[in-house]
Design a protein around this motif. Structure first.
Motif, PDB file in Angstrom:
ATOM      1  N   THR B 115      15.121  -2.440   0.326  1.00 50.89           N
ATOM      2  CA  THR B 115      14.587  -1.307  -0.412  1.00 50.89           C
ATOM      3  C   THR B 115      14.179  -1.723  -1.814  1.00 50.89           C
ATOM      4  O   THR B 115      13.172  -1.248  -2.349  1.00 50.89           O
ATOM      5  N   GLY B 116      14.974  -2.619  -2.432  1.00 54.95           N
ATOM      6  CA  GLY B 116      14.673  -3.095  -3.778  1.00 54.95           C
ATOM      7  C   GLY B 116      13.268  -3.651  -3.885  1.00 54.95           C
ATOM      8  O   GLY B 116      12.566  -3.430  -4.879  1.00 54.95           O
ATOM      9  N   ALA B 117      12.840  -4.372  -2.833  1.00 56.67           N
ATOM     10  CA  ALA B 117      11.500  -4.961  -2.852  1.00 56.67           C
ATOM     11  C   ALA B 117      10.428  -3.870  -2.892  1.00 56.67           C
ATOM     12  O   ALA B 117       9.435  -3.988  -3.610  1.00 56.67           O
ATOM     13  N   TYR B 118      10.645  -2.801  -2.133  1.00 66.40           N
ATOM     14  CA  TYR B 118       9.682  -1.685  -2.150  1.00 66.40           C
ATOM     15  C   TYR B 118       9.755  -0.936  -3.471  1.00 66.40           C
ATOM     16  O   TYR B 118       8.739  -0.553  -4.054  1.00 66.40           O
ATOM     17  N   MET B 119      11.009  -0.706  -3.930  1.00 66.10           N
ATOM     18  CA  MET B 119      11.212   0.051  -5.164  1.00 66.10           C
ATOM     19  C   MET B 119      10.570  -0.670  -6.352  1.00 66.10           C
ATOM     20  O   MET B 119      10.044  -0.040  -7.262  1.00 66.10           O
ATOM     21  N   ALA B 120      10.627  -2.009  -6.336  1.00 65.22           N
ATOM     22  CA  ALA B 120      10.031  -2.777  -7.426  1.00 65.22           C
ATOM     23  C   ALA B 120       8.561  -2.392  -7.577  1.00 65.22           C
ATOM     24  O   ALA B 120       8.069  -2.180  -8.690  1.00 65.22           O
ATOM     25  N   GLU B 121       7.873  -2.286  -6.465  1.00 64.73           N
ATOM     26  CA  GLU B 121       6.456  -1.911  -6.503  1.00 64.73           C
ATOM     27  C   GLU B 121       6.272  -0.445  -6.879  1.00 64.73           C
ATOM     28  O   GLU B 121       5.364  -0.099  -7.631  1.00 64.73           O
ATOM     29  N   ILE B 122       7.162   0.426  -6.367  1.00 63.42           N
ATOM     30  CA  ILE B 122       7.058   1.853  -6.685  1.00 63.42           C
ATOM     31  C   ILE B 122       7.245   2.059  -8.189  1.00 63.42           C
ATOM     32  O   ILE B 122       6.477   2.770  -8.841  1.00 63.42           O
ATOM     33  N   VAL B 123       8.279   1.394  -8.747  1.00 61.70           N
ATOM     34  CA  VAL B 123       8.565   1.549 -10.178  1.00 61.70           C
ATOM     35  C   VAL B 123       7.430   0.954 -11.014  1.00 61.70           C
ATOM     36  O   VAL B 123       6.994   1.542 -12.006  1.00 61.70           O
ATOM     37  N   ARG B 124       6.917  -0.199 -10.591  1.00 68.63           N
ATOM     38  CA  ARG B 124       5.814  -0.817 -11.322  1.00 68.63           C
ATOM     39  C   ARG B 124       4.622   0.142 -11.359  1.00 68.63           C
ATOM     40  O   ARG B 124       4.003   0.355 -12.411  1.00 68.63           O
ATOM     41  N   GLY B 125       4.354   0.750 -10.191  1.00 71.59           N
ATOM     42  CA  GLY B 125       3.266   1.730 -10.135  1.00 71.59           C
ATOM     43  C   GLY B 125       3.527   2.889 -11.076  1.00 71.59           C
ATOM     44  O   GLY B 125       2.625   3.366 -11.784  1.00 71.59           O
ATOM     45  N   GLY B 126       4.805   3.330 -11.105  1.00 69.71           N
ATOM     46  CA  GLY B 126       5.173   4.444 -11.970  1.00 69.71           C
ATOM     47  C   GLY B 126       4.975   4.099 -13.436  1.00 69.71           C
ATOM     48  O   GLY B 126       4.493   4.917 -14.232  1.00 69.71           O
ATOM     49  N   ILE B 127       5.330   2.857 -13.808  1.00 72.35           N
ATOM     50  CA  ILE B 127       5.224   2.473 -15.219  1.00 72.35           C
ATOM     51  C   ILE B 127       3.760   2.346 -15.639  1.00 72.35           C
ATOM     52  O   ILE B 127       3.360   2.841 -16.693  1.00 72.35           O
ATOM     53  N   ILE B 128       2.936   1.710 -14.783  1.00 71.95           N
ATOM     54  CA  ILE B 128       1.542   1.540 -15.211  1.00 71.95           C
ATOM     55  C   ILE B 128       0.766   2.852 -15.152  1.00 71.95           C
ATOM     56  O   ILE B 128      -0.302   2.952 -15.747  1.00 71.95           O
ATOM     57  N   SER B 129       1.339   3.876 -14.475  1.00 71.53           N
ATOM     58  CA  SER B 129       0.633   5.159 -14.453  1.00 71.53           C
ATOM     59  C   SER B 129       0.836   5.932 -15.757  1.00 71.53           C
ATOM     60  O   SER B 129       0.138   6.900 -16.027  1.00 71.53           O
ATOM     61  N   ILE B 130       1.829   5.512 -16.575  1.00 73.17           N
ATOM     62  CA  ILE B 130       2.055   6.191 -17.863  1.00 73.17           C
ATOM     63  C   ILE B 130       0.954   5.760 -18.841  1.00 73.17           C
ATOM     64  O   ILE B 130       0.623   4.570 -18.932  1.00 73.17           O
ATOM     65  N   ASP B 131       0.431   6.750 -19.559  1.00 75.81           N
ATOM     66  CA  ASP B 131      -0.691   6.507 -20.462  1.00 75.81           C
ATOM     67  C   ASP B 131      -0.389   5.401 -21.466  1.00 75.81           C
ATOM     68  O   ASP B 131       0.698   5.347 -22.055  1.00 75.81           O
ATOM     69  N   LYS B 132      -1.357   4.519 -21.674  1.00 79.02           N
ATOM     70  CA  LYS B 132      -1.186   3.358 -22.551  1.00 79.02           C
ATOM     71  C   LYS B 132      -0.849   3.780 -23.987  1.00 79.02           C
ATOM     72  O   LYS B 132      -0.110   3.089 -24.701  1.00 79.02           O
ATOM     73  N   GLY B 133      -1.385   4.938 -24.381  1.00 80.16           N
ATOM     74  CA  GLY B 133      -1.142   5.456 -25.717  1.00 80.16           C
ATOM     75  C   GLY B 133       0.339   5.623 -26.028  1.00 80.16           C
ATOM     76  O   GLY B 133       0.770   5.468 -27.172  1.00 80.16           O
ATOM     77  N   GLN B 134       1.129   5.910 -25.018  1.00 81.91           N
ATOM     78  CA  GLN B 134       2.564   6.109 -25.249  1.00 81.91           C
ATOM     79  C   GLN B 134       3.248   4.796 -25.617  1.00 81.91           C
ATOM     80  O   GLN B 134       4.146   4.763 -26.447  1.00 81.91           O
ATOM     81  N   PHE B 135       2.803   3.695 -24.962  1.00 88.60           N
ATOM     82  CA  PHE B 135       3.351   2.381 -25.319  1.00 88.60           C
ATOM     83  C   PHE B 135       2.958   2.053 -26.757  1.00 88.60           C
ATOM     84  O   PHE B 135       3.765   1.593 -27.548  1.00 88.60           O
ATOM     85  N   GLU B 136       1.665   2.311 -27.078  1.00 92.59           N
ATOM     86  CA  GLU B 136       1.163   1.988 -28.415  1.00 92.59           C
ATOM     87  C   GLU B 136       1.878   2.810 -29.477  1.00 92.59           C
ATOM     88  O   GLU B 136       2.283   2.283 -30.518  1.00 92.59           O
ATOM     89  N   GLY B 137       2.089   4.105 -29.169  1.00 91.50           N
ATOM     90  CA  GLY B 137       2.793   4.974 -30.110  1.00 91.50           C
ATOM     91  C   GLY B 137       4.204   4.468 -30.371  1.00 91.50           C
ATOM     92  O   GLY B 137       4.662   4.396 -31.514  1.00 91.50           O
TER      93      GLY B 137
END
Lengths: 289, 260
Positions: B115-137
């Protein structure tokens, strides 16, 4: 127009399906006197066993293999096969438990399958070079042919749900055990070895392992393993392991012996050692009456 | 037909303690496996999105770690869990010269890693879906990568990936059945034993089929409720406006979205 074409095509497909069903006319195997009479029949066997190799001796056989022995019976009852290959004790047990079944009384190397003694005998599997082999051989050889067939008969009765009060082969548990003998078997191949839940029958042994509480093993193999362990002065532990996991379990050292109705075939001899044969029987074909 | 239902009732009545035990282990392994898998996924997600360090040595370590994670994800996502179970269980026995892992923990380990292998991709997808502006802020106010993740990104990621996590949980409930190859006493394992004892293949598997469905259906409903809870109420009030501090804008309850 399009609808009409679709409808015609659907009808054609349905018709062709019916035709397929009609073609699969049942071959009557009940009158077969030898395997030559089974020509062209749909026969199944458990994969990874000698039965599956022997099956190909039937001329023009429509062979099929299934990974689990119990599924062969399901296939037979569902009508997808004409019969399946089993050892005679198993066949007697199956026919006792289910009146709709019968089996062909084939005799090896005569009317039945061509097989060597090693192919149809069953022996205890040990890791290559295990020093217990000679001791176990002596113990096994002491069991007379009469005792063997009597014990097998009792196991057939027991497995078919009949009452058995005392066993033909008994031994005293050692007062001071010198160690444990870990034995692997499927616990899914009556009457050689099977699993019982809640209420153990006479002579049954608890299955070891996590999550296996209130589960017991019994059968011809269990009785032989118990006898050998007692005579060696050891405590018996039984592990239920899938057929394909038996040799890895032995090889890795997770268990000390395989007592699972396993035939000492040449291919297996290359991987593990075998003791002398502790039972041998005819290969037969079970069919639906 | 009545005979058939009698058989089914007989199977349940006779073997329910074992069926219950099977359900218990199935749920334990699926739940523990999903949670540990999620933790693995979060850890790998945070590590993989971490910006490369300016320090040469640390940068090399980071690259190595990212490589290991990539291999882990590809290998465990790309091979069947049944094969992984056989390889891990018997591989351990070979490696240690005969000691085997206890069955239930090894089941949990296998499901977690998979499951960890799948979750790694799910979480990665979740993180890159967050707007870039929030990281910059976050960077602008001086937050470290870890602070950004913990306080800003991950709370949003968790809410966004909840449907996928629920999906993994349901898949795990069903997929624990492959663990019977190493003898884990989950539900499917007991189905096999009951089948061999009763010779009633169809009836036995029908019972088990219904049990699996009840389990997965209950779980999906519960997780859907949690999702709803996290979404907050459908109707709310916006207080105040630029011209009138006492203004109230009422947002009414939306029409139910079909196929929800």
């Amino acid at each position: 127009m399009r609808r009409l074409i679709a409808l015609t095509l659907a009808l054609l497909m349905a018709l062709s399906l019916c035709a397929c069903g009609g073609e699969a006319a049942k071959l009557d195997v009940s009158t077969a006197k030898s395997i030559a009479d089974l020509k062209g029949a749909k026969i199944a066997a458990q994969s990874g066993t000698f039965h599956a190799d022997a099956m190909l001796q039937i001329p023009e056989v429509q062979s099929q293999t299934l990974p689990e022995f119990a599924d062969l019976l399901t296939a037979l009852k569902a009508g997808t096969i004409d019969g399946y290959i089993a050892e005679e004790p198993t066949a007697i047990e199956a026919c006792l438990s289910d009146e709709s079944l019968a089996y062909l009384h084939l005799v090896n190397n005569d009317t039945g399958f061509t097989a060597t003694d090693a192919d149809v005998g069953i022996a205890v599997g040990l890791k290559t070079g295990n020093e217990l082999r000679d001791q176990i051989n002596t113990i096994l050889d002491e069991i007379s042919t009469e005792t063997r067939s009597e014990l097998m008969n009792q196991m057939v009765q027991l497995s078919a749900g009949k009452e058995v009060t005392s066993l033909a082969l008994t031994s005293e548990a050692p007062a001071n055990p010198t160690g444990t003998l870990k034995v692997a078997m499927e616990c899914a191949y009556a009457p050689f070895n099977w699993t019982e839940m809640d209420t153990p029958s006479v002579g049954a042994v608890a299955i070891s392992g996590e999550g296996k509480e209130n589960m017991y093993a019994n059968g011809y193999d269990v009785q032989i393993a118990q006898y050998v362990a007692n005579k060696l002065g050891m405590t018996l532990e039984i592990y239920a392991i899938e057929w394909d996991g038996l040799i890895p379990a032995l090889d890795s050292g997770a268990v000390d012996a395989i007592v699972a109705g396993m035939s000492p075939t040449a291919e297996r001899e290359e991987q593990i050692d075998f003791t002398n044969v502790y039972y041998s029987s005819n290969l037969v074909v079970i069919y639906k009456k | 037909m009545t005979q058939f239902f009698n058989d089914v009732i007989q199977i349940v009545a006779k073997h329910y303690p074992f069926l219950l035990r099977g359900i218990g282990y199935t749920m334990l392994i699926a739940l523990a496996g999903t949670l540990i898998g999620l933790l693995i996924g979060l850890a790998t997600g945070v590590l993989r999105t971490c910006p490369l360090s300016k320090n040469g040595f640390v940068r090399m370590l980071q690259k190595l770690l990212n490589g290991i994670i990539a291999v882990y994800v590809e290998v465990f996502r790309g091979t069947p869990m049944m094969v992984q179970a056989m390889v891990i269980y018997w591989g351990y026995a070979y490696a240690t010269g005969g000691s085997t892992l206890p069955l239930i923990p090894s089941g949990i380990i296998i499901v977690s890693i998979n499951t960890g292998a799948y979750m790694a991709e799910i979480v990665r997808g979740g993180i890159i879906s967050i707007d870039k502006g929030q990281f910059e802020g976050a960077a602008a106010v001086g937050m470290t990568h870890w602070q950004t993740m913990r306080h800003i990104i991950l709370p949003q990621v968790l809410r966004n990936i909840l449907p996928s996590v629920a999906n993994e949980f349901v898949i795990n409930i069903k997929d624990t059945s492959v663990l019977n190859v190493i003898g884990v006493t989950e539900l499917y394992y007991f189905a096999g034993i009951i089948k061999r004892e009763s010779f009633q293949t169809f009836q036995t598997y029908l019972v088990v089929c219904v049990i699996y469905f009840v389990l997965t259906f209950t779980v999906t409903r519960i997780l859907r409720l949690i999702e709803k809870k996290l979404q907050g109420s459908d109707s709310y009030v916006i207080c105040g406006s630029q011209s009138d501090p006492n203004a109230e804008i009422r947002v009414p309850k939306k029409q139910e979205v079909p196929n929800d």
